[in-house]
Write an enzyme that holds these catalytic residues in place. Structure first.
Site: not given
Length: 549
Positions: A280, A312
């Site tokens: 993330d 991400e």
């Protein structure tokens, strides 16, 4: 019979630390500090389950100097939610996590290029319409694995399952990195879910939050600036204390934050047999050196089995996955934005469309370097986006099917956000929002599910779609039509013809067809002969998918 059980706490610059627990009636037990920065003590314990905490003289700047504070063990593998104490289990004189015995470690799993990923939130994925539970648990996901097998996905990406405060969250506020979210069930429950997935040939990818922790995470209380940046580097994109992967402790010759996260990633791969990690907010981590190292740690621990690492990084960047990049893949956010704009009819820009269908045009190297999606947990469902533009009912389902055809035939690994496969229409919320399983009883929703199922089946079994090969052989900006072909060297071919206009195109001619002969139209299940050209009827906002016979 009691055995000596060691408790240790790495707090190299703190003056004092003590152990308290139910085994001492919460009276303090002295701990000795070694040259390696660890406080240690041993306690004679019978087999059983115990609660404990550490009492530490904090070095964090928001306490008084050397103030004694109670903290949970940063390495605690279980947290008792009501008391917020760490839990330790002792069996046969040893500390254990649980007694789960893996059953399906020998099952073959799909390679990265074969993946079709299903992103889910455990709490919101749960049971049927009459589901009385406030939230889903791991066992409810196990109950739905046959459904996922029918859909055809072969990987699930779990939104974060590390222990977070409170009872409902998306999990992007991890407080305890070694403990699993207790409201979803036990560690055995999570292991059983992963094991059952493996039994069915489904890989499990974990969402890992490694740029920040929740504000009251134990390390923040012990010595904040030893593990974290003093303040956020980008205050507008800040979700909590940020790990400082640059800081090096010369005395102990260690990078403290890297050491902690390295221990954590190895623990998850070893204990839970996960098959990949989504990192993330990689743009906020902003340290390729650390990322190379952590990916290497994970892959060494995973050993022989496939392990997919995906970042991400928004906006996406090719540098994170290409030759020198630390990750295998990257969330392809421009695919989402551009395809959405086209199926909603907001714009028609052929070059932008080609860029996201063929990520090589953006500089990515291969088919596993991008993860494509029509939406994910951060965005609304497509139904919401279409409804906001007054596109409803059959028209909305038609536009979504066009998007699905692109998703499953573009270069890259496709990802489906839970509920999208049958037209879930609830707007995005971080509150509890379980998916509406009853929708599958409606014809339009069930038909969308069948459409997804058919194209996922094609994506997994037609090896032309594993490659980087793509050629846009027909472009007609006036009619808003584009056609492309995908192929491999063994003779597999797929052709996609997409109409992005609201016009029905009768007897539309597609010239320079990649091969003359017999083709099978996959979505409507019929055969067609082509010469050098193909004549066909193509509806508004429709894609035809032809497979070479």
């Amino acid at each position: 019979m009691a055995s000596p059980i060691e408790f240790s706490l790495f707090a190299p610059y703190n003056k004092g630390a003590k152990l308290i627990g139910c085994f001492s009636n919460w009276e303090e037990i002295a701990m000795e500090k070694g040259k390696d920065g660890y406080f240690r003590t041993k306690v004679e314990l019978e087999d059983g389950v115990y609660q404990y905490k550490f009492r530490v003289q904090s070095k964090s700047w928001f306490f008084e100097p050397d103030q004694w504070v109670d903290v949970i063990d940063p390495y605690a593998t279980d947290i008792d939610n009501p008391t917020q104490n760490a839990v330790v289990r002792v069996k046969d004189g040893q500390r254990i996590l649980d007694t789960y015995v893996w059953q399906h470690d020998d099952k073959p799993l799909p390679s990265d290029r074969e993946l079709v990923i299903y992103e889910m939130h455990v709490g919101d994925f749960s049971g049927g319409e009459d589901d009385p539970h406030a939230r889903g648990k791991y066992k409810h996901v196990v109950e739905k694995l046959d459904y996922l097998c029918e859909l055809g996905v072969n990987a699930i990406e779990l939104m974060p399952v590390k222990e977070y405060p409170g009872d409902h969250s998306w999990g992007y506020n991890p407080r305890h990195f070694f403990a699993t979210e207790s409201s979803y069930g036990s560690t055995e429950g999570l292991k059983k879910l992963i094991d059952e997935c493996h039994a069915k040939g489904i890989r499990v990818i974990m969402d890992g939050i490694y740029n920040h922790s929740e504000a009251e995470s134990p390390l923040t209380q012990i010595d904040h600036d030893y593990w974290y940046h003093h303040e956020p580097r980008d205050p507008d994109n800040n979700w909590g204390p940020e790990f400082n992967y640059e800081f090096y402790d010369e005395n102990l010759e260690t990078y403290p934050a890297r050491k902690f996260i390295g221990d954590n990633v190895r623990f998850w791969v070893e204990e839970f047999h996960i098959d990949g990690i989504r990192f993330d907010a990689a743009r906020q981590i902003a340290n390729y050196d650390f990322m190379h190292w952590i990916v290497n740690e994970a892959k060494q621990k995973a050993s022989m089995k496939p392990f997919y690492t995906v970042a991400e990084h928004i906006p996406e960047t090719t540098s994170i996955t290409n030759v020198d990049g630390p990750m295998d893949g990257c969330w392809h956010d421009s695919f989402y934005h551009d395809v959405l704009a086209h199926i909603c009819g907001d714009t028609f820009d052929l070059e932008r469309l080609k860029d996201v269908i063929d990520c090589k045009r953006q500089g990515f190297m291969g088919a596993t370097n991008v993860v494509n999606y029509l939406t994910n947990h951060d965005h609304n469902h497509l139904m919401v986006e279409l409804g906001d533009r007054q596109i409803f009912d059959e028209e909305a389902f038609r536009r979504i099917r066009l998007g699905v055809a692109l998703l499953m035939t573009a270069v890259g690994v496709p990802l489906v956000w839970m509920g999208e496969e049958f037209g879930e229409y609830k707007p995005k919320t971080t509150e509890s929002a379980k998916i509406e399983w009853g929708l599958l009883g409606n014809d339009l929703n069930r038909n969308l599910f069948e459409y997804y199922k058919g194209l996922i089946n094609l994506r997994k079994h037609n090896h032309a779609l594993y490659t980087e090969n793509i050629d846009f052989f027909h472009e007609n900006p006036e009619a808003k039509v584009v056609a492309y072909t995908r192929w491999n060297d063994e003779g597999s071919r797929v052709v996609v013809i997409a109409n992005f206009s609201e016009n029905f195109l009768a007897g539309y001619r597609v010239d320079n067809f990649p091969a003359a002969g017999k083709w099978h139209e996959w979505t409507g299940n019929y055969d067609l002969e082509s010469g050098e050209d193909m004549l066909l009827d193509i509806g508004p906002y429709e894609a035809k998918v032809f497979v070479w016979q």
